[in-house]
Each structure stands twice: as structure tokens, then as C-alpha cells.
Design a protein around this motif. Sequence first.
Motif, PDB file in Angstrom:
ATOM      1  N   ASN A  13      26.571  21.653  45.918  1.00 33.34           N
ATOM      2  CA  ASN A  13      26.823  22.140  45.174  1.00 33.34           C
ATOM      3  C   ASN A  13      29.076  22.864  45.082  1.00 33.34           C
ATOM      4  O   ASN A  13      28.887  22.431  46.007  1.00 33.34           O
ATOM      5  N   PHE A  14      29.787  22.995  44.338  1.00 31.79           N
ATOM      6  CA  PHE A  14      31.154  23.141  44.854  1.00 31.79           C
ATOM      7  C   PHE A  14      31.506  23.962  46.220  1.00 31.79           C
ATOM      8  O   PHE A  14      31.770  23.495  46.765  1.00 31.79           O
ATOM      9  N   LEU A  33      35.386  13.088  48.567  1.00 30.38           N
ATOM     10  CA  LEU A  33      34.927  13.550  47.117  1.00 30.38           C
ATOM     11  C   LEU A  33      34.385  13.278  46.840  1.00 30.38           C
ATOM     12  O   LEU A  33      35.518  12.794  45.690  1.00 30.38           O
ATOM     13  N   LYS A  34      33.351  13.432  46.149  1.00 26.44           N
ATOM     14  CA  LYS A  34      32.988  12.251  44.832  1.00 26.44           C
ATOM     15  C   LYS A  34      31.978  13.500  44.171  1.00 26.44           C
ATOM     16  O   LYS A  34      31.088  13.901  44.239  1.00 26.44           O
ATOM     17  N   ASP A  35      32.497  13.698  43.027  1.00 23.98           N
ATOM     18  CA  ASP A  35      32.110  14.603  41.752  1.00 23.98           C
ATOM     19  C   ASP A  35      32.327  13.628  40.029  1.00 23.98           C
ATOM     20  O   ASP A  35      33.380  13.912  39.664  1.00 23.98           O
ATOM     21  N   GLN A  53      28.550  18.201  43.872  1.00 22.16           N
ATOM     22  CA  GLN A  53      29.762  16.676  43.971  1.00 22.16           C
ATOM     23  C   GLN A  53      28.713  16.442  45.714  1.00 22.16           C
ATOM     24  O   GLN A  53      27.761  16.828  46.626  1.00 22.16           O
ATOM     25  N   GLU A  54      28.968  15.035  45.336  1.00 17.56           N
ATOM     26  CA  GLU A  54      28.692  14.326  47.334  1.00 17.56           C
ATOM     27  C   GLU A  54      30.259  14.532  47.935  1.00 17.56           C
ATOM     28  O   GLU A  54      31.321  14.566  47.643  1.00 17.56           O
ATOM     29  N   LEU A  55      29.357  14.658  49.677  1.00 17.58           N
ATOM     30  CA  LEU A  55      30.912  14.050  50.776  1.00 17.58           C
ATOM     31  C   LEU A  55      30.074  12.584  50.984  1.00 17.58           C
ATOM     32  O   LEU A  55      29.172  12.613  51.784  1.00 17.58           O
ATOM     33  N   PHE A  56      31.361  11.954  51.205  1.00 17.90           N
ATOM     34  CA  PHE A  56      31.356  10.740  51.971  1.00 17.90           C
ATOM     35  C   PHE A  56      32.439  10.482  52.956  1.00 17.90           C
ATOM     36  O   PHE A  56      33.373  11.195  53.536  1.00 17.90           O
TER      37      PHE A  56
END
Length: 83
Positions: A13-14, A33-35, A53-56
Motif C-alpha cells: 500500500n501507499f 514508483l509504479k501505481d 504500488q510497486e517499487l522498481f
Amino acid sequence: MSETDYTKIFEGNFIIVQLAMDRLHSAGIQAILKDESESGRLAGFGSSIQGYQELFVNNDELDQARPIISAVKEELESRDMEG
């Protein structure tokens, strides 16, 4: 973003993702950040998972980022066990 240059290292989550991203930035790692839910909202579509969200991170920084993410996960798990 080329799939060969970046690896997803964290998702959630955020609030949790923001914590992880702050820790990475403090170490000099520029996470992306990919949302999907926000992208869908802006395009006029709904999403069933709001705030997800996803972090790369760049593959060159992956080895440096992994222990930071592990520490965030351990901290979150210990808080869950206390509460």
C-alpha cells in the motif's frame, strides 16, 4: 522503463511503499514508483486495488537495495506482532 534494466523489489500500500522508497533514497538509490490504480484513474478507468504500488530499482543497485528492503519488511513484521 526496460524490463531488463529494472527489477521490482517491493510492493504494497501507499504508506508502506513510501517508507521503503524513503529508505532507498536515503541510501542514494533512486527507486521508480509504479501505481497502476493512479494511472487507471487518470485514464478514466477504475481499479479494484486502490493505493497499491510497486517499487522498481535499477539492476545495478539491486544488491545494495535488497538489504534495505529486507530491513523494512522485518520492521513491519515486528510491528504487526506487537500490535
